[in-house]
Design a protein around this motif. Structure first.
Motif, PDB file in Angstrom:
ATOM      1  N   LYS A  71       0.839  -1.188   0.000  1.00  0.00           N
ATOM      2  CA  LYS A  71       0.000   0.000   0.000  1.00  0.00           C
ATOM      3  C   LYS A  71       0.877   1.241   0.000  1.00  0.00           C
ATOM      4  N   LYS A  72       0.445   2.236  -0.749  1.00  0.00           N
ATOM      5  CA  LYS A  72       1.164   3.501  -0.770  1.00  0.00           C
ATOM      6  C   LYS A  72       0.760   4.309   0.454  1.00  0.00           C
ATOM      7  N   THR A  73       1.740   4.879   1.140  1.00  0.00           N
ATOM      8  CA  THR A  73       1.430   5.629   2.356  1.00  0.00           C
ATOM      9  C   THR A  73       1.397   7.128   2.064  1.00  0.00           C
ATOM     10  N   THR A  74       2.488   7.805   2.246  1.00  0.00           N
ATOM     11  CA  THR A  74       2.522   9.245   2.008  1.00  0.00           C
ATOM     12  C   THR A  74       3.719   9.585   1.135  1.00  0.00           C
TER      13      THR A  74
ATOM     14  N   THR B 296       4.764  -3.639   4.844  1.00  0.00           N
ATOM     15  CA  THR B 296       3.986  -4.868   5.038  1.00  0.00           C
ATOM     16  C   THR B 296       3.499  -5.395   3.698  1.00  0.00           C
ATOM     17  N   ASN B 297       3.798  -6.657   3.425  1.00  0.00           N
ATOM     18  CA  ASN B 297       3.340  -7.271   2.187  1.00  0.00           C
ATOM     19  C   ASN B 297       1.917  -7.775   2.329  1.00  0.00           C
ATOM     20  N   LEU B 298       1.132  -7.536   1.293  1.00  0.00           N
ATOM     21  CA  LEU B 298      -0.208  -8.097   1.176  1.00  0.00           C
ATOM     22  C   LEU B 298      -0.223  -8.989  -0.061  1.00  0.00           C
ATOM     23  N   TYR B 299      -1.266  -9.788  -0.206  1.00  0.00           N
ATOM     24  CA  TYR B 299      -1.320 -10.764  -1.287  1.00  0.00           C
ATOM     25  C   TYR B 299      -2.661 -10.654  -1.995  1.00  0.00           C
ATOM     26  N   SER B 300      -2.626 -10.699  -3.319  1.00  0.00           N
ATOM     27  CA  SER B 300      -3.842 -10.434  -4.086  1.00  0.00           C
ATOM     28  C   SER B 300      -3.843 -11.224  -5.384  1.00  0.00           C
ATOM     29  N   ARG B 301      -5.046 -11.510  -5.859  1.00  0.00           N
ATOM     30  CA  ARG B 301      -5.211 -12.104  -7.188  1.00  0.00           C
ATOM     31  C   ARG B 301      -5.690 -11.045  -8.184  1.00  0.00           C
ATOM     32  N   ARG B 302      -5.880  -9.830  -7.714  1.00  0.00           N
ATOM     33  CA  ARG B 302      -6.380  -8.772  -8.587  1.00  0.00           C
ATOM     34  C   ARG B 302      -5.223  -8.242  -9.432  1.00  0.00           C
ATOM     35  N   GLY B 303      -5.283  -8.482 -10.732  1.00  0.00           N
ATOM     36  CA  GLY B 303      -4.155  -8.162 -11.590  1.00  0.00           C
ATOM     37  C   GLY B 303      -4.403  -7.079 -12.615  1.00  0.00           C
ATOM     38  N   ASP B 304      -5.382  -6.196 -12.376  1.00  0.00           N
ATOM     39  CA  ASP B 304      -5.619  -5.122 -13.341  1.00  0.00           C
ATOM     40  C   ASP B 304      -4.638  -3.966 -13.103  1.00  0.00           C
ATOM     41  N   PHE B 305      -3.356  -4.276 -13.251  1.00  0.00           N
ATOM     42  CA  PHE B 305      -2.303  -3.296 -12.984  1.00  0.00           C
ATOM     43  C   PHE B 305      -2.115  -2.363 -14.181  1.00  0.00           C
ATOM     44  N   ALA B 306      -1.826  -1.116 -13.858  1.00  0.00           N
ATOM     45  CA  ALA B 306      -1.537  -0.103 -14.878  1.00  0.00           C
ATOM     46  C   ALA B 306      -0.604   0.930 -14.254  1.00  0.00           C
TER      47      ALA B 306
ATOM     48  N   GLY C  60      -5.935   0.117  -5.794  1.00  0.00           N
ATOM     49  CA  GLY C  60      -4.908   0.943  -5.177  1.00  0.00           C
ATOM     50  C   GLY C  60      -3.759   0.182  -4.549  1.00  0.00           C
ATOM     51  N   SER C  61      -3.568  -1.074  -4.910  1.00  0.00           N
ATOM     52  CA  SER C  61      -2.456  -1.872  -4.378  1.00  0.00           C
ATOM     53  C   SER C  61      -1.336  -1.914  -5.418  1.00  0.00           C
ATOM     54  N   TYR C  62      -0.095  -1.747  -4.961  1.00  0.00           N
ATOM     55  CA  TYR C  62       1.050  -1.623  -5.853  1.00  0.00           C
ATOM     56  C   TYR C  62       1.793  -2.953  -5.971  1.00  0.00           C
ATOM     57  N   LEU C  63       2.025  -3.357  -7.207  1.00  0.00           N
ATOM     58  CA  LEU C  63       2.695  -4.623  -7.497  1.00  0.00           C
ATOM     59  C   LEU C  63       4.171  -4.532  -7.136  1.00  0.00           C
ATOM     60  N   THR C  64       4.689  -5.570  -6.494  1.00  0.00           N
ATOM     61  CA  THR C  64       6.103  -5.600  -6.131  1.00  0.00           C
ATOM     62  C   THR C  64       6.832  -6.676  -6.932  1.00  0.00           C
ATOM     63  N   GLY C  65       8.132  -6.583  -6.929  1.00  0.00           N
ATOM     64  CA  GLY C  65       8.970  -7.540  -7.649  1.00  0.00           C
ATOM     65  C   GLY C  65      10.394  -7.043  -7.691  1.00  0.00           C
TER      66      GLY C  65
ATOM     67  N   GLY D 238      -9.579  -6.491  -1.922  1.00  0.00           N
ATOM     68  CA  GLY D 238      -9.139  -7.699  -2.612  1.00  0.00           C
ATOM     69  C   GLY D 238      -7.806  -8.232  -2.159  1.00  0.00           C
ATOM     70  N   ASN D 239      -7.330  -7.809  -0.998  1.00  0.00           N
ATOM     71  CA  ASN D 239      -6.045  -8.256  -0.480  1.00  0.00           C
ATOM     72  C   ASN D 239      -6.221  -9.281   0.623  1.00  0.00           C
ATOM     73  N   TYR D 240      -5.147 -10.030   0.886  1.00  0.00           N
ATOM     74  CA  TYR D 240      -5.127 -11.015   1.968  1.00  0.00           C
ATOM     75  C   TYR D 240      -3.869 -10.800   2.796  1.00  0.00           C
ATOM     76  N   THR D 241      -3.956 -11.187   4.050  1.00  0.00           N
ATOM     77  CA  THR D 241      -2.789 -11.113   4.930  1.00  0.00           C
ATOM     78  C   THR D 241      -2.430 -12.509   5.407  1.00  0.00           C
ATOM     79  N   GLN D 242      -1.171 -12.684   5.701  1.00  0.00           N
ATOM     80  CA  GLN D 242      -0.653 -13.969   6.162  1.00  0.00           C
ATOM     81  C   GLN D 242      -1.136 -14.259   7.578  1.00  0.00           C
TER      82      GLN D 242
END
Length: 457
Positions: free
Chosen positions: A95-98, A109-119, A131-136, A389-393
Motif C-alpha cells: 500500500k502507498k502511504t505518504t 507490510t506485504n499483502l497478497y492479491s489475485r487482482r491483476g488489473d495493474f496499470a 490501489g495496491s502496488y505490485l512488487t517484484g 481484494g487483499n489477503y494477509t498472512q
C-alpha cells in the motif's frame, strides 16, 4: 430437549442462516469484482453434553469457508500491463502511504492479491484498480541483473545506447567455394603478386590487410560473408561487409583453412576499398568440424570502418561454424546477431509467462525491465481476507513460498470473480427456506410455552 432449549436452538439457526445470507449477498455484490474469491458458509452442530441415552440434536454455528484455490475465468483486456495467474499463487502488493518531498513511499507490510488489473500511475508504478502496488525485482536494462526489489516502476527514460561487444555467428562454409578465380587458383586466395605483405593467416592468429589496389584479387577469390550493422558506444550504426577466403586445402599436415575479411568502408563499391583480416585461421578437419579456434570464440581487438573505431569485439561462433560440401559453393548463414543498439524510447511493454516484464523500444530492442513477485501458500484458504481484494498472512496459512512453480502469468488478461450467480441464487433460496423454518420453530415453541402458562393459570 425442553421447549426453552428448542427456542434457543431456533435462534442459533436464525443467526447461522443470516450469516450465510450475509456471505451470499457479498458474493453477489462482488460478482464483477476483479480477482474476487467467493466466501462459502459451512455449518457445524453444537451438541450439549448429555447421557448417551438422552442425546438430542443440538444448536448450529456458521463459519466462513474461503475459496482462494478456486480460479476464476480469464478475461482478455488488451491492456499490456494487466496480468492474471493461471494456477495457484498470489501477487505480492504493498500500500502507498505518504509522499515525502515528492518521493513515493510504501508500507513495508506485504499483502497478497489475485487482482491483476495493474496499470502505471503518474510515476510509472504498477497499481491495480483497488490501489495496491505490485512488487517484484527491477532489472538493469543493460546487464539484466536485479538492481532493487519492491514496488515495480516502469521508467519512460531513454534507453542508453550500447556498443556492440559480441557478434554471434553460425554458418557453413563450402568445401569447394565457387569463385571467379577458382580455376586459376584452385579456389584459394593467392598471395599478392606485387610483393605486398601477405594478408593471409595460414595458422593460429596474425594480422593481414588487402590494400585497395589488390582488392579485386580478394573479390575474385573469395565468397560473400555476412553483412550486419554494429553500434559504437554513442549508438551510431556502422555497416560491416565481410568476405570468406579459403587460403589452404587439406594436404598432409595442412588442414582446410579459411580467413575472414571485413571491408574498411561501409559502402563497398567494386574494388574501391581495402579489406582487413580479423586475424584468425579457421581450420577444419575431414569431417567438416572446426578444429581451430578451439574455444569457439575469436577476439577482435579493434575494427575500423570509415575511420570509426569499433571494439573490442568477440566473435562467438557457438560451435556452429562448419565446412560441409555445398552445391552452391557459397556461405550459408544460419545465425547472425549482435548485442549492441542505438538509444531508444519505450514503445510498449509485455508480460511473459515467467513473470518477466519486458519493454520494446523505438530502436527495436526488447529489454527485460522487471520480474513480478509471485508467492504460494501451503494453506491458501488460511489467509485472512483484507479489504480491496487483499489477503494477509496468518499462522494457518503458513509462510509465503516464492516462485511460480507450475503457475504461469497471463499478460493482457485479468482473473474474474469465481462467483457463480446461478449457484448463489440457489443457495439464497435454500437459506431463505431454512430461515423461515427456524421462525416456525420459534413460533411453535412460543405457542407451547403459552399453553403451559395457561395450564398453570
Amino acid at each position: 430437549m425442553d421447549v426453552f432449549s428448542a427456542l434457543q436452538t431456533a435462534v442459533s439457526g436464525l443467526r447461522a442462516q443470516a450469516f450465510s445470507l450475509d456471505n451470499i449477498s457479498g458474493n453477489i455484490a462482488n460478482s464483477q469484482t476483479t480477482g474476487y474469491k467467493r466466501i462459502d458458509t459451512s455449518f457445524v452442530d453444537l451438541i450439549a453434553e448429555r447421557n448417551a441415552k438422552h442425546q438430542v440434536a443440538g444448536s448450529v454455528a456458521a463459519y466462513s469457508e474461503l475459496t482462494n484455490t478456486i480460479q476464476g475465468n480469464m478475461k482478455d483486456t488488451g491492456v499490456s500491463t494487466n496480468m492474471a495467474l493461471n494456477g495457484n499463487g498470489f501477487f505480492v502488493v504493498q500500500k502507498k502511504t505518504t509522499d515525502a518531498g515528492g518521493a513515493s513511499s510504501f508500507s513495508p507490510t506485504n499483502l497478497y492479491s489475485r487482482r491483476g488489473d495493474f496499470a502505471p500511475d503518474k510515476d510509472g508504478y504498477l497499481v491495480n484498480g483497488a490501489g495496491s502496488y505490485l512488487t517484484g525485482a527491477s532489472l538493469d536494462p543493460v546487464t539484466g541483473q536485479t538492481v532493487s526489489t519492491g514496488p515495480i516502476q516502469i521508467s519512460s527514460a531513454i534507453l542508453p545506447a550500447k556498443a556492440t561487444t559480441t557478434i554471434t555467428y553460425e554458418a557453413n562454409l563450402p568445401k569447394t567455394p565457387t569463385t571467379a578465380g577458382a580455376k586459376a587458383n584452385n579456389g584459394l586466395l593467392p598471395p599478392p603478386a606485387d610483393g605486398a605483405a601477405d594478408p593471409r593467416v595460414l595458422d593460429g592468429t596474425g594480422t593481414g590487410k588487402v590494400e585497395a589496389a589488390d582488392a579485386q584479387s580478394l573479390i575474385d577469390n573469395s565468397v560473400a560473408g555476412p553483412s550486419l550493422t554494429v553500434y559504437t558506444a554513442a549508438g551510431a550504426p556502422v555497416s560491416v561487409q565481410t568476405r570468406w577466403a579459403k587460403v589452404a586445402n587439406a594436404s598432409g599436415d595442412t588442414k582446410d583453412t579459411w580467413n575472414l575479411f571485413y571491408a574498411d568502408k561501409a559502402s563497398v563499391s567494386g574494388n574501391q576499398t581495402s579489406w582487413t583480416n580479423v586475424g584468425q585461421a579457421f581450420q577444419f578437419g575431414a569431417s567438416g568440424q572446426m578444429t581451430m579456434p578451439t574455444g569457439g570464440t575469436v577476439a577482435i581487438p579493434t575494427m575500423e570502418v570509415d575511420g570509426v573505431g569499433i571494439g573490442p569485439l568477440t566473435l562467438d561462433l557457438g560451435g556452429g561454424l562448419t565446412q560441409y560440401a555445398s552445391s552452391s559453393g557459397t556461405v550459408k548463414t544460419d545465425a547472425l546477431k549482435q548485442n549492441g543498439y542505438a538509444s531508444g524510447t519505450l514503445s510498449s511493454v509485455e508480460v511473459a509467462e515467467n513473470g518477466i516484464i519486458s519493454g520494446t523500444y523505438s530502436n527495436g530492442s526488447v529489454i527485460d525491465l522487471a520480474r513480478v513477485e509471485v508467492v504460494q501458500f501451503v494453506n491458501a484458504d488460511g489467509l485472512k481476507p483484507d479489504s480491496l481484494g487483499n489477503y494477509t498472512q496468518t499462522v494457518a496459512s503458513g509462510e509465503p513460498i516464492s516462485g511460480l512453480n507450475d503457475t504461469t502469468v497471463v499478460g493482457a488478461n485479468v482473473e474474474q470473480s469465481n462467483t457463480d450467480i446461478a449457484a448463489e441464487f440457489s443457495k439464497m433460496i435454500v437459506t431463505q427456506q431454512a430461515y423461515s423454518a427456524n421462525t416456525r420453530v420459534m413460533s411453535t415453541a412460543q405457542t407451547m410455552i403459552s399453553d403451559l402458562l395457561n395450564v398453570i393459570r
